[in-house]
Design an enzyme around this catalytic site. Structure first.
Site, PDB file in Angstrom:
ATOM      1  N   ASP A  77      40.822 165.026  13.068  1.00  0.00           N
ATOM      2  CA  ASP A  77      41.198 164.666  11.665  1.00  0.00           C
ATOM      3  C   ASP A  77      38.843 164.267  11.918  1.00  0.00           C
ATOM      4  OD1 ASP A  77      42.090 164.493   9.079  1.00  0.00           O
ATOM      5  OD2 ASP A  77      43.682 162.988   9.970  1.00  0.00           O
TER       6      ASP A  77
ATOM      7  N   ASP B 238      46.760 166.658   2.132  1.00  0.00           N
ATOM      8  CA  ASP B 238      47.891 166.258   2.719  1.00  0.00           C
ATOM      9  C   ASP B 238      49.453 166.585   2.123  1.00  0.00           C
ATOM     10  OD1 ASP B 238      46.295 165.222   4.943  1.00  0.00           O
ATOM     11  OD2 ASP B 238      47.563 162.988   4.834  1.00  0.00           O
TER      12      ASP B 238
END
Ligand code: GLA
Length: 403
Positions: free
Chosen positions: A163, A218
């Protein structure tokens, strides 16, 4: 430190030292020690990830239950091989800097969990971050890349989602390439799933550090988020679609994990979501509670004909070829000269959508075979094209064959 860990740590340290001594490009040389360990992903990776359903409420029981259900539901045999723990598995680093598992939620440790998952004929994935902290505030890998890669290899990790939180002014290409080299030097083939949300155009990084990269922020469990702070299924599909030229075997656009079965989509919307991801050659990472699936969710996730479209050996990402109002046609070239044709209705009313063979580059007189992927039936061969009624926020997915 045990002897084995000390040996690994010294080995990694020596490689880093050698690399640093010879200047930055030397880091690449460090990886060349064992070039054969670089992972590959000839078709889009498939599996399950804990985040969309469980977020930080993840534990070793959650992950074991997912592995059990992936086998019992037939998903493993349909191609879902990676079981991936997302954020929140980490405890603190130990006094030597090694990452540990959260002792409350993963008391048996990660190696034992990996062993359990492997014993089910599955592969095991984990999560970290290129910054000092992960997005949920756990320890990230910055400054520990080689040490973490060695730890993952020792645990039996097959896949790393990496990430991009707390990265400040880090250069993304360098940060992901550094972790790619660390993984290659670990001695284990570990797929690198890059998750910097498309912020730095990772589809332009050459050579590709990882096998897949997120293209957007997201996903939310809605069809159309209709506001700029969130992205629903159709909003993500729109953004990912235009990047189709950058995908191919070994390097995939990743429009985020599936929301099928999480409750926010109707069955038609969930079929559309799965079909869009199939046609876009997207990684298929289920994100629902596999132990508590409705029959409809199960049938969507295990539709082998849709999965075959996604996993087709040509590895071409499909894209939109026609749009009129709320009606769209997307196509994906398939092996054997076939094409997947997706009829998409973004509107609120059922509507008839026609795909003409001329739009697919075939002579109108072609009498093409037509397979309905959701009805699991052959339609009569037809010249000129095919017309089907498409439900609101829904699709028809066909495989057409001119031979
Ligand atoms: C980011 C990622 C998500 C998830 C969370 C975990 O938001 O994009 O997919 O991994 O972090 O904290």
């Amino acid at each position: 430190m045990t002897l084995v860990r000390m040996r690994e740590w010294v080995r990694g340290g020596l490689m880093v030292a050698a690399a640093l001594a010879s200047g930055a490009p030397g880091l690449a040389q460090a990886a060349e020690v064992q070039p054969s360990t670089r992972a590959t992903a000839a078709t889009p990776p498939m599996g399950w990830n804990s985040w969309n359903k469980f977020a930080c409420n993840v534990s070793e029981q959650t992950v074991r239950a997912a592995a059990d259900a992936i086998v019992a539901s037939g998903m493993r045999d349909a191609g879902y091989h990676y079981v991936v723990i997302d954020d929140c598995w980490q405890g603190p680093r130990d006094k030597d800097g090694f990452i540990t598992a959260d002792a409350k939620t993963f008391p048996s440790g990660i190696a034992a969990l990996a062993e359990y998952i492997h014993s089910k004929g599955l592969k095991f994935g984990i999560y970290s971050d290129a910054g000092a902290l992960t997005c949920a505030g756990r320890s990230g890998s910055q400054g520990h890349e080689f040490q973490d890669a060695q730890t993952y290899a020792r645990w039996g990790v097959d896949y790393l989602k990496y990430d991009w939180c707390s990265t400040g002014s880090r250069n993304a290409d360098e940060a992901y390439s550094l972790m790619a080299r660390a993984l290659a030097a670990s001695g284990r083939a570990i797929v690198l799933s890059m998750c910097e949300w498309g912020s730095n155009k990772p589809w332009l990084f050459t050579p590709f550090p990882g096998q897949l990269w997120r293209t957007t922020g997201d996903i939310s469990d809605v069809w159309d988020a209709k506001d700029t702070n969130r992205l629903g299924v159709i909003n993500i599909a729109d953004r990912n679609e235009s990047l189709w030229r950058y995908a191919g075997p070994g390097h995939w656009n990743d429009p985020d994990m599936l929301e099928v079965g999480n409750g926010g989509l109707s069955d038609d919307e969930a079929r559309a979501h799965f079909s869009l991801w199939a046609v876009m050659a997207s990684p298929l990472m289920a994100g629902n509670d596999l132990a508590a699936m409705t029959p409809a969710t199960h049938d969507i996730l295990t539709n082998r004909e849709a999965i075959a479209v996604n996993q087709d050996a040509l590895g071409v990402q499909g894209h939109r070829i026609a749009q009129q109002g709320d009606s769209e046609i997307w196509t994906k070239p398939l092996s054997g000269g076939r094409q997947a044709v997706l009829l998409l209705n973004r509107g609120e009313q059922p509507t008839a959508i026609k795909a003409a063979w001329a739009q697919l580059g075939w002579p109108a007189a072609t009498r093409a075979g037509i397979r309905d992927v959701w009805a699991h039936r052959d339609l009569p061969r037809a010249a000129e094209g095919v017309t089907m009624t498409v439900p609101p926020h829904g699709v028809q997915l066909l495989v057409v064959d001119a031979r």
